[in-house]
Scaffold this motif. Sequence first.
Motif, short mmCIF file in Angstrom:
data_model
loop_
_atom_site.label_atom_id
_atom_site.label_comp_id
_atom_site.label_asym_id
_atom_site.label_seq_id
_atom_site.Cartn_x
_atom_site.Cartn_y
_atom_site.Cartn_z
N GLY A 61 -21.64 -11.48 -24.69
CA GLY A 61 -23.06 -11.30 -24.96
C GLY A 61 -23.94 -12.14 -24.06
N VAL A 62 -23.52 -13.39 -23.81
CA VAL A 62 -24.28 -14.27 -22.92
C VAL A 62 -24.28 -13.71 -21.50
CG1 VAL A 62 -24.29 -16.57 -21.90
CG2 VAL A 62 -23.96 -16.31 -24.35
N ALA A 63 -23.13 -13.21 -21.04
CA ALA A 63 -23.08 -12.60 -19.71
C ALA A 63 -23.94 -11.35 -19.66
CB ALA A 63 -21.63 -12.27 -19.36
N GLY A 64 -24.03 -10.62 -20.75
CA GLY A 64 -24.88 -9.44 -20.80
C GLY A 64 -26.35 -9.78 -20.69
N VAL A 65 -26.76 -10.87 -21.30
CA VAL A 65 -28.15 -11.30 -21.18
C VAL A 65 -28.45 -11.70 -19.73
CG1 VAL A 65 -29.81 -13.08 -21.85
CG2 VAL A 65 -28.42 -11.98 -23.57
N ALA A 118 -22.28 -6.54 -27.45
CA ALA A 118 -22.56 -5.29 -26.74
C ALA A 118 -24.04 -4.99 -26.55
CB ALA A 118 -21.92 -4.13 -27.49
N LEU A 119 -24.90 -5.53 -27.38
CA LEU A 119 -26.31 -5.17 -27.33
C LEU A 119 -26.98 -5.47 -25.99
CD1 LEU A 119 -28.56 -3.92 -29.02
CD2 LEU A 119 -29.20 -6.22 -29.71
N PRO A 120 -26.79 -6.63 -25.37
CA PRO A 120 -27.45 -6.84 -24.07
C PRO A 120 -26.98 -5.86 -23.01
CG PRO A 120 -26.59 -8.91 -24.92
CD PRO A 120 -26.11 -7.83 -25.82
N TRP A 121 -25.69 -5.51 -23.03
CA TRP A 121 -25.17 -4.55 -22.05
C TRP A 121 -25.77 -3.17 -22.30
CZ3 TRP A 121 -22.86 -6.34 -17.92
CH2 TRP A 121 -22.26 -7.61 -17.97
N TYR A 156 -28.13 -1.07 -19.61
CA TYR A 156 -27.82 0.26 -19.11
C TYR A 156 -28.86 1.29 -19.53
CZ TYR A 156 -23.41 -1.66 -17.57
OH TYR A 156 -22.47 -2.42 -16.94
N LEU A 157 -29.43 1.14 -20.72
CA LEU A 157 -30.51 2.04 -21.13
C LEU A 157 -31.75 1.86 -20.27
CD1 LEU A 157 -30.31 1.97 -25.03
CD2 LEU A 157 -29.93 3.92 -23.53
N ALA A 158 -32.08 0.61 -19.94
CA ALA A 158 -33.23 0.36 -19.08
C ALA A 158 -33.02 0.92 -17.69
CB ALA A 158 -33.51 -1.14 -19.01
N GLN A 159 -31.80 0.81 -17.16
CA GLN A 159 -31.50 1.38 -15.85
C GLN A 159 -31.53 2.90 -15.88
OE1 GLN A 159 -27.78 -0.28 -14.64
NE2 GLN A 159 -28.61 -2.31 -14.31
N ALA A 160 -31.02 3.49 -16.95
CA ALA A 160 -31.00 4.95 -17.06
C ALA A 160 -32.41 5.52 -17.23
CB ALA A 160 -30.12 5.38 -18.23
N GLY A 161 -33.27 4.77 -17.88
CA GLY A 161 -34.64 5.23 -18.09
C GLY A 161 -35.58 4.92 -16.95
#
Length: 80
Positions: A16-20, A63-66, A70-75
């Motif tokens: 999660g920290v790496a995802g942030v 999983a939430l930050p990842w 990916y949602l921000a990149q897709a949008g």
Amino acid sequence: MGFLRLVLTLGMIPIGVAGVWHFLKPFNSPWIKVAGVSIYFASPVPYNALRSGSWSGLILYGALPWLLSYLAQAGNLSPF
């Protein structure tokens, strides 16, 4: 099996920290990344999930930050 469960349980926090860190990559400021990671790491959510044995809370925390990244990149949102 016990070792795998231990690794997966405790591994959700660094994932999660790496995802942030990955989510804040477009902002190009190390201070923003460090502040975001520090706030996310200090959040009591994963520690409460560890205490109560909630796998869903830990998986969501990791999983939430990842997913948001990916949602921000897709949008095609502005800084992503």
